[in-house]
Design an enzyme around this catalytic site. Structure first.
Site, mmCIF file in Angstrom:
data_model
loop_
_atom_site.group_PDB
_atom_site.id
_atom_site.type_symbol
_atom_site.label_atom_id
_atom_site.label_comp_id
_atom_site.label_asym_id
_atom_site.label_seq_id
_atom_site.Cartn_x
_atom_site.Cartn_y
_atom_site.Cartn_z
ATOM 1 N N ARG A 169 0.823 -1.219 0.000
ATOM 2 C CA ARG A 169 0.000 0.000 0.000
ATOM 3 C C ARG A 169 0.858 1.271 0.000
ATOM 4 O O ARG A 169 0.481 2.285 -0.573
ATOM 5 C CB ARG A 169 -0.944 -0.032 1.216
ATOM 6 C CG ARG A 169 -1.890 1.160 1.334
ATOM 7 C CD ARG A 169 -2.907 0.902 2.447
ATOM 8 N NE ARG A 169 -3.598 2.093 2.895
ATOM 9 C CZ ARG A 169 -4.785 2.499 2.439
ATOM 10 N NH1 ARG A 169 -5.413 1.815 1.508
ATOM 11 N NH2 ARG A 169 -5.355 3.596 2.907
ATOM 12 N N ILE A 192 -7.265 7.680 -1.438
ATOM 13 C CA ILE A 192 -7.176 6.224 -1.429
ATOM 14 C C ILE A 192 -8.024 5.795 -0.235
ATOM 15 O O ILE A 192 -7.923 6.367 0.850
ATOM 16 C CB ILE A 192 -5.706 5.751 -1.315
ATOM 17 C CG1 ILE A 192 -5.593 4.229 -1.231
ATOM 18 C CG2 ILE A 192 -4.972 6.380 -0.166
ATOM 19 C CD1 ILE A 192 -4.123 3.716 -1.290
ATOM 20 N N SER A 193 -8.892 4.805 -0.430
ATOM 21 C CA SER A 193 -9.813 4.397 0.637
ATOM 22 C C SER A 193 -9.068 3.795 1.826
ATOM 23 O O SER A 193 -7.961 3.264 1.698
ATOM 24 C CB SER A 193 -10.808 3.358 0.116
ATOM 25 O OG SER A 193 -11.525 3.858 -0.981
ATOM 26 N N GLN A 194 -9.734 3.850 2.985
ATOM 27 C CA GLN A 194 -9.266 3.190 4.203
ATOM 28 C C GLN A 194 -9.077 1.682 3.911
ATOM 29 O O GLN A 194 -9.900 1.097 3.200
ATOM 30 C CB GLN A 194 -10.380 3.412 5.229
ATOM 31 C CG GLN A 194 -10.191 2.832 6.576
ATOM 32 C CD GLN A 194 -11.492 2.958 7.381
ATOM 33 O OE1 GLN A 194 -12.539 3.329 6.851
ATOM 34 N NE2 GLN A 194 -11.407 2.656 8.646
ATOM 35 N N PRO A 195 -8.020 1.069 4.462
ATOM 36 C CA PRO A 195 -7.799 -0.362 4.178
ATOM 37 C C PRO A 195 -9.035 -1.234 4.439
ATOM 38 O O PRO A 195 -9.349 -2.122 3.632
ATOM 39 C CB PRO A 195 -6.654 -0.731 5.131
ATOM 40 C CG PRO A 195 -5.909 0.556 5.325
ATOM 41 C CD PRO A 195 -6.948 1.633 5.298
#
Ligand code: SAH
Length: 237
Positions: A61, A87-90
């Site tokens: 990431r 970028i989205s949260q994991p």
């Protein structure tokens, strides 16, 4: 943006194996952070699919975020990637991947490539991934990044509202920007048994899963979420 502006295909395929992706270098010094991320942010919140968890442990990431936030790459939150996008949260990446039920050779469409991270997670699982991004520089950067890391993802710059009809139907479609309502053209590009995972709404958004059956579409609300709005044609009255 005019039609199909660009189309990159990273041809770093492990051809002999016929496999749709190539794992990145196994040693990058951040494995421990990924293991911790998966344990504390993802498994603890109820995602247990071994293939999803393994993909999240493998995709680097930190390669998908700008240098100024690289130390925060494995934090439990979305991060800025420029052009007012994130970028989205994991956990959200893992949840959408889990809901999409990605089989080893699934054909998958993503609308909203952004950094390319979600596409890499899908490719890491062995899916054949097509991803569309409306912001041209983001599409270009993500295409280059995915190729450099060895992910054979097809990235195209353009409006994803009408999907990618030339390669439809898809086993799964993930939309990572929120339209005000479910885009009909995307439903039509699902295979029977396929799933569309999409955040829907203006202001209040709900993550929705649409499953295509032989005769109908079944829609299920999952959880409230917060994504950037989908732009382009879907916003036109
Ligand atoms: N999946 C990304 C995060 C995406 S953020 C990742 O893993 O990093 C949402 C992205 O959707 C933004 O980059 C935004 O530019 C893009 N987007 C918004 N509307 C779109 C549209 N109509 N078609 C394609 N991309 C769109």
């Amino acid at each position: 943006m005019q039609g199909v502006v660009m189309h990159w295909v990273a041809l770093a395929l492990a051809g002999a194996l016929g496999c749709a992706t190539k794992a990145p270098s196994p040693v990058d010094g951040r494995e421990a952070e990924r293991v911790a991320m998966v344990a504390t942010q993802i498994e603890r919140r109820g995602i247990h699919d071994a293939r999803v968890l393994e993909a999240m442990r493998r995709v680097p990431r930190h390669e998908f975020v700008p240098a100024r936030v690289v130390d925060a790459a494995y934090d439990d939150r979305p991060l800025p990637i420029g052009h007012d996008q994130t970028i989205s949260q994991p956990y959200i990446v893992a949840l959408m991947t889990d809901l999409a039920m990605i089989g080893p050779r699934a054909r998958v469409l993503e609308v909203g490539t952004g950094s390319g991270y979600q596409a890499a997670v899908l490719a890491q699982m062995g899916a054949d991934v097509y991803s569309i991004e409306i912001v041209e520089p983001l599409a270009r950067e993500a295409g280059e990044r995915l190729a450099r890391l060895g992910y054979a993802v097809h990235v195209r710059a353009g409006d994803g509202y009408r999907g990618w009809p030339e390669v439809a139907p898809f086993d799964a479609i993930l939309v990572t920007a929120a339209p005000p309502r479910i885009p009909e053209p995307l439903k039509e590009q699902l295979r029977v048994g396929g799933r569309l995972v999409v955040p829907v709404g203006v202001g209040y958004q709900e993550l929705v899963v649409v499953t295509r059956t032989a005769t109908a579409f079944e829609t299920k609300d999952v959880i409230p979420v917060r994504f950037v709005p989908m732009t382009g044609e879907v916003q036109k009255p």
